[in-house]
Design a protein around this motif. Structure first.
Motif, PDB file in Angstrom:
ATOM      1  N   CYS A  43       0.871  -1.168   0.000  1.00  0.00           N
ATOM      2  CA  CYS A  43       0.000   0.000   0.000  1.00  0.00           C
ATOM      3  C   CYS A  43       0.910   1.220   0.000  1.00  0.00           C
ATOM      4  O   CYS A  43       1.754   1.359   0.898  1.00  0.00           O
ATOM      5  CB  CYS A  43      -0.927   0.003   1.213  1.00  0.00           C
ATOM      6  N   ARG A  44       0.798   2.044  -1.007  1.00  0.00           N
ATOM      7  CA  ARG A  44       1.691   3.187  -1.209  1.00  0.00           C
ATOM      8  C   ARG A  44       3.162   2.765  -1.153  1.00  0.00           C
ATOM      9  O   ARG A  44       4.015   3.436  -0.588  1.00  0.00           O
ATOM     10  CB  ARG A  44       1.409   4.289  -0.190  1.00  0.00           C
ATOM     11  N   GLY A  45       3.441   1.608  -1.738  1.00  0.00           N
ATOM     12  CA  GLY A  45       4.815   1.146  -1.856  1.00  0.00           C
ATOM     13  C   GLY A  45       5.375   0.430  -0.651  1.00  0.00           C
ATOM     14  O   GLY A  45       6.515  -0.042  -0.688  1.00  0.00           O
ATOM     15  N   GLN A  46       4.591   0.305   0.420  1.00  0.00           N
ATOM     16  CA  GLN A  46       5.067  -0.342   1.642  1.00  0.00           C
ATOM     17  C   GLN A  46       4.346  -1.665   1.847  1.00  0.00           C
ATOM     18  O   GLN A  46       3.123  -1.747   1.679  1.00  0.00           O
ATOM     19  CB  GLN A  46       4.849   0.567   2.856  1.00  0.00           C
ATOM     20  N   GLY A  47       5.108  -2.697   2.225  1.00  0.00           N
ATOM     21  CA  GLY A  47       4.521  -4.013   2.403  1.00  0.00           C
ATOM     22  C   GLY A  47       4.703  -4.558   3.805  1.00  0.00           C
ATOM     23  O   GLY A  47       4.897  -3.810   4.771  1.00  0.00           O
ATOM     24  N   VAL A  48       4.664  -5.878   3.912  1.00  0.00           N
ATOM     25  CA  VAL A  48       4.842  -6.549   5.199  1.00  0.00           C
ATOM     26  C   VAL A  48       6.330  -6.580   5.557  1.00  0.00           C
ATOM     27  O   VAL A  48       7.177  -6.138   4.782  1.00  0.00           O
ATOM     28  CB  VAL A  48       4.262  -7.969   5.150  1.00  0.00           C
ATOM     29  N   CYS A 134      -6.507   0.294  -0.550  1.00  0.00           N
ATOM     30  CA  CYS A 134      -5.536  -0.446   0.257  1.00  0.00           C
ATOM     31  C   CYS A 134      -5.370   0.170   1.640  1.00  0.00           C
ATOM     32  O   CYS A 134      -5.603   1.361   1.849  1.00  0.00           O
ATOM     33  CB  CYS A 134      -4.174  -0.548  -0.443  1.00  0.00           C
ATOM     34  N   ILE A 135      -4.978  -0.682   2.572  1.00  0.00           N
ATOM     35  CA  ILE A 135      -4.669  -0.275   3.951  1.00  0.00           C
ATOM     36  C   ILE A 135      -3.453  -1.073   4.403  1.00  0.00           C
ATOM     37  O   ILE A 135      -3.321  -2.263   4.097  1.00  0.00           O
ATOM     38  CB  ILE A 135      -5.816  -0.577   4.944  1.00  0.00           C
ATOM     39  N   ARG A 136      -2.571  -0.423   5.153  1.00  0.00           N
ATOM     40  CA  ARG A 136      -1.467  -1.121   5.814  1.00  0.00           C
ATOM     41  C   ARG A 136      -1.398  -0.609   7.245  1.00  0.00           C
ATOM     42  O   ARG A 136      -1.304   0.593   7.474  1.00  0.00           O
ATOM     43  CB  ARG A 136      -0.143  -0.866   5.098  1.00  0.00           C
ATOM     44  N   TRP A 137      -1.473  -1.554   8.217  1.00  0.00           N
ATOM     45  CA  TRP A 137      -1.320  -1.152   9.607  1.00  0.00           C
ATOM     46  C   TRP A 137      -0.309  -2.049  10.304  1.00  0.00           C
ATOM     47  O   TRP A 137      -0.001  -3.152   9.851  1.00  0.00           O
ATOM     48  CB  TRP A 137      -2.661  -1.130  10.342  1.00  0.00           C
ATOM     49  N   THR A 138       0.209  -1.562  11.402  1.00  0.00           N
ATOM     50  CA  THR A 138       1.185  -2.310  12.187  1.00  0.00           C
ATOM     51  C   THR A 138       0.807  -2.195  13.659  1.00  0.00           C
ATOM     52  O   THR A 138       0.035  -1.321  14.050  1.00  0.00           O
ATOM     53  CB  THR A 138       2.612  -1.766  12.003  1.00  0.00           C
ATOM     54  N   GLY A 139       1.397  -3.065  14.478  1.00  0.00           N
ATOM     55  CA  GLY A 139       1.166  -2.935  15.908  1.00  0.00           C
ATOM     56  C   GLY A 139       1.408  -4.203  16.687  1.00  0.00           C
ATOM     57  O   GLY A 139       1.437  -5.301  16.123  1.00  0.00           O
ATOM     58  N   PRO A 140       1.583  -4.054  17.989  1.00  0.00           N
ATOM     59  CA  PRO A 140       1.815  -5.199  18.860  1.00  0.00           C
ATOM     60  C   PRO A 140       0.527  -5.809  19.397  1.00  0.00           C
ATOM     61  O   PRO A 140      -0.479  -5.129  19.556  1.00  0.00           O
ATOM     62  CB  PRO A 140       2.624  -4.583  20.010  1.00  0.00           C
ATOM     63  N   HIS A 152       0.212  -5.780   8.614  1.00  0.00           N
ATOM     64  CA  HIS A 152      -0.933  -6.330   7.877  1.00  0.00           C
ATOM     65  C   HIS A 152      -1.274  -5.405   6.716  1.00  0.00           C
ATOM     66  O   HIS A 152      -1.458  -4.201   6.904  1.00  0.00           O
ATOM     67  CB  HIS A 152      -2.130  -6.461   8.826  1.00  0.00           C
ATOM     68  N   VAL A 153      -1.355  -5.982   5.520  1.00  0.00           N
ATOM     69  CA  VAL A 153      -1.677  -5.226   4.303  1.00  0.00           C
ATOM     70  C   VAL A 153      -2.946  -5.781   3.677  1.00  0.00           C
ATOM     71  O   VAL A 153      -3.118  -7.010   3.581  1.00  0.00           O
ATOM     72  CB  VAL A 153      -0.524  -5.293   3.278  1.00  0.00           C
ATOM     73  N   TRP A 154      -3.825  -4.870   3.239  1.00  0.00           N
ATOM     74  CA  TRP A 154      -5.060  -5.245   2.544  1.00  0.00           C
ATOM     75  C   TRP A 154      -5.114  -4.515   1.215  1.00  0.00           C
ATOM     76  O   TRP A 154      -4.845  -3.315   1.151  1.00  0.00           O
ATOM     77  CB  TRP A 154      -6.292  -4.842   3.365  1.00  0.00           C
ATOM     78  N   ASN A 155      -5.479  -5.232   0.141  1.00  0.00           N
ATOM     79  CA  ASN A 155      -5.742  -4.631  -1.169  1.00  0.00           C
ATOM     80  C   ASN A 155      -7.166  -4.955  -1.590  1.00  0.00           C
ATOM     81  O   ASN A 155      -7.628  -6.098  -1.431  1.00  0.00           O
ATOM     82  CB  ASN A 155      -4.792  -5.178  -2.232  1.00  0.00           C
ATOM     83  N   PHE A 156      -7.863  -3.970  -2.153  1.00  0.00           N
ATOM     84  CA  PHE A 156      -9.242  -4.125  -2.612  1.00  0.00           C
ATOM     85  C   PHE A 156      -9.304  -3.703  -4.077  1.00  0.00           C
ATOM     86  O   PHE A 156      -9.004  -2.555  -4.403  1.00  0.00           O
ATOM     87  CB  PHE A 156     -10.188  -3.261  -1.777  1.00  0.00           C
ATOM     88  N   ARG A 166      -7.473  -8.994  -1.268  1.00  0.00           N
ATOM     89  CA  ARG A 166      -6.227  -9.707  -1.015  1.00  0.00           C
ATOM     90  C   ARG A 166      -5.634  -9.198   0.295  1.00  0.00           C
ATOM     91  O   ARG A 166      -5.699  -8.015   0.600  1.00  0.00           O
ATOM     92  CB  ARG A 166      -5.227  -9.477  -2.154  1.00  0.00           C
ATOM     93  N   THR A 167      -5.081 -10.100   1.059  1.00  0.00           N
ATOM     94  CA  THR A 167      -4.497  -9.707   2.336  1.00  0.00           C
ATOM     95  C   THR A 167      -3.229 -10.499   2.608  1.00  0.00           C
ATOM     96  O   THR A 167      -3.105 -11.658   2.196  1.00  0.00           O
ATOM     97  CB  THR A 167      -5.510  -9.877   3.493  1.00  0.00           C
ATOM     98  N   GLU A 168      -2.295  -9.862   3.298  1.00  0.00           N
ATOM     99  CA  GLU A 168      -1.036 -10.503   3.671  1.00  0.00           C
ATOM    100  C   GLU A 168      -0.616  -9.957   5.039  1.00  0.00           C
ATOM    101  O   GLU A 168      -0.740  -8.763   5.309  1.00  0.00           O
ATOM    102  CB  GLU A 168       0.051 -10.209   2.644  1.00  0.00           C
ATOM    103  N   GLU A 169      -0.106 -10.861   5.880  1.00  0.00           N
ATOM    104  CA  GLU A 169       0.290 -10.461   7.228  1.00  0.00           C
ATOM    105  C   GLU A 169       1.563 -11.193   7.620  1.00  0.00           C
ATOM    106  O   GLU A 169       1.777 -12.352   7.256  1.00  0.00           O
ATOM    107  CB  GLU A 169      -0.821 -10.761   8.231  1.00  0.00           C
ATOM    108  N   THR A 170       2.415 -10.493   8.378  1.00  0.00           N
ATOM    109  CA  THR A 170       3.602 -11.112   8.960  1.00  0.00           C
ATOM    110  C   THR A 170       3.577 -10.929  10.466  1.00  0.00           C
ATOM    111  O   THR A 170       3.057  -9.943  10.986  1.00  0.00           O
ATOM    112  CB  THR A 170       4.903 -10.502   8.404  1.00  0.00           C
ATOM    113  N   HIS A 171       4.158 -11.906  11.171  1.00  0.00           N
ATOM    114  CA  HIS A 171       4.299 -11.867  12.621  1.00  0.00           C
ATOM    115  C   HIS A 171       5.760 -12.079  13.000  1.00  0.00           C
ATOM    116  O   HIS A 171       6.448 -12.905  12.387  1.00  0.00           O
ATOM    117  CB  HIS A 171       3.474 -12.971  13.295  1.00  0.00           C
ATOM    118  N   THR A 172       6.221 -11.357  13.992  1.00  0.00           N
ATOM    119  CA  THR A 172       7.527 -11.594  14.581  1.00  0.00           C
ATOM    120  C   THR A 172       7.391 -11.575  16.098  1.00  0.00           C
ATOM    121  O   THR A 172       6.475 -10.970  16.648  1.00  0.00           O
ATOM    122  CB  THR A 172       8.560 -10.528  14.162  1.00  0.00           C
TER     123      THR A 172
END
Length: 211
Positions: A43-48, A134-140, A152-156, A166-172
């Motif tokens: 979303c705006r060039g930024q991903g997971v 699109c939306i991209r958010w982050t957080g604990p 977490h990234v969402w594309n519509f 479409r959605t994609e998420e990463t966890h650390t």
């Protein structure tokens, strides 16, 4: 880590994605997002998180109007009305969801051999957003004996017959990094469940029967 402890971690991991993610060849790329065949959604060039070992990506076609789908997803305070595992959503600000918006939400964790009943408290901050696309958010997400840092990234995308979501998420985090296959499987189950709930809610509002 003992078998009992591993069981507790798996139980807690399942709770987070339950609330909280291939591309159609003819689908246009949403405004603000970039095509990455075989790569990450953006979303705006930024991903997971590119370094995360726990990641999952999925998609679904929702037979509803783009406006209906977007409103359901962007109106975070109403998530509990269509997602059974989301509770206590609080906007940390006012106005429409936009870059910089933050919200706090929670999901219960059932009692398990490693801990008593507890819940995960999640604070999400929107980093990038293109309205309707699109939306991209982050957080604990923090619970008893567990911390997950998510992206977490969402594309519509408007397509023939509805909206491709479409959605994609990463966890650390120490717990998920110690159990990558199990954490990835559970994240996937959660994102598939989220998409199923979104599809059901959106299609029921437009007279389509979810399938």
């Amino acid at each position: 880590m003992s078998r009992t402890r591993r069981t507790g971690v798996r139980t807690a991991l399942l709770a987070l994605p339950l609330v909280v993610a291939g591309v159609l060849g003819t689908a246009a790329v949403p405004a603000g997002a970039a095509p990455h065949p075989g790569g990450s959604l953006t979303c705006r060039g930024q991903g997971v998180d590119p370094d995360a070992r726990v990641r999952y990506r999925t998609q679904t076609l929702i037979r509803a109007s783009p406006d209906t789908v977007w409103k359901l997803q962007a109106d975070v305070e109403r998530w509990p009305s269509w997602q059974a595992h989301v509770q206590d959503v609080e906007r940390l600000g006012h106005g429409p969801l936009r870059a910089g918006s933050a919200f706090r939400w929670a999901t219960p964790v059932p009692p398990n051999p490693a801990s008593p009943a507890t819940r995960l408290d999640i604070t999400s901050t929107v980093r990038q957003l293109v309205h309707g696309s699109c939306i991209r958010w982050t957080g604990p997400a923090v619970g008893e004996g567990l911390r997950i840092d998510g992206v977490h990234v969402w594309n519509f995308t408007r397509v023939k017959g509805g909206v491709l979501v479409r959605t994609e998420e990463t966890h650390t985090g120490p717990q998920v990094d110690a159990h990558v296959p199990a954490a990835t499987e559970l994240l996937g189950q959660g994102l598939e469940g989220w998409l199923a709930d979104l599809k059901k809610a959106a299609e029921s509002r437009t007279g389509h029967r979810p399938h």
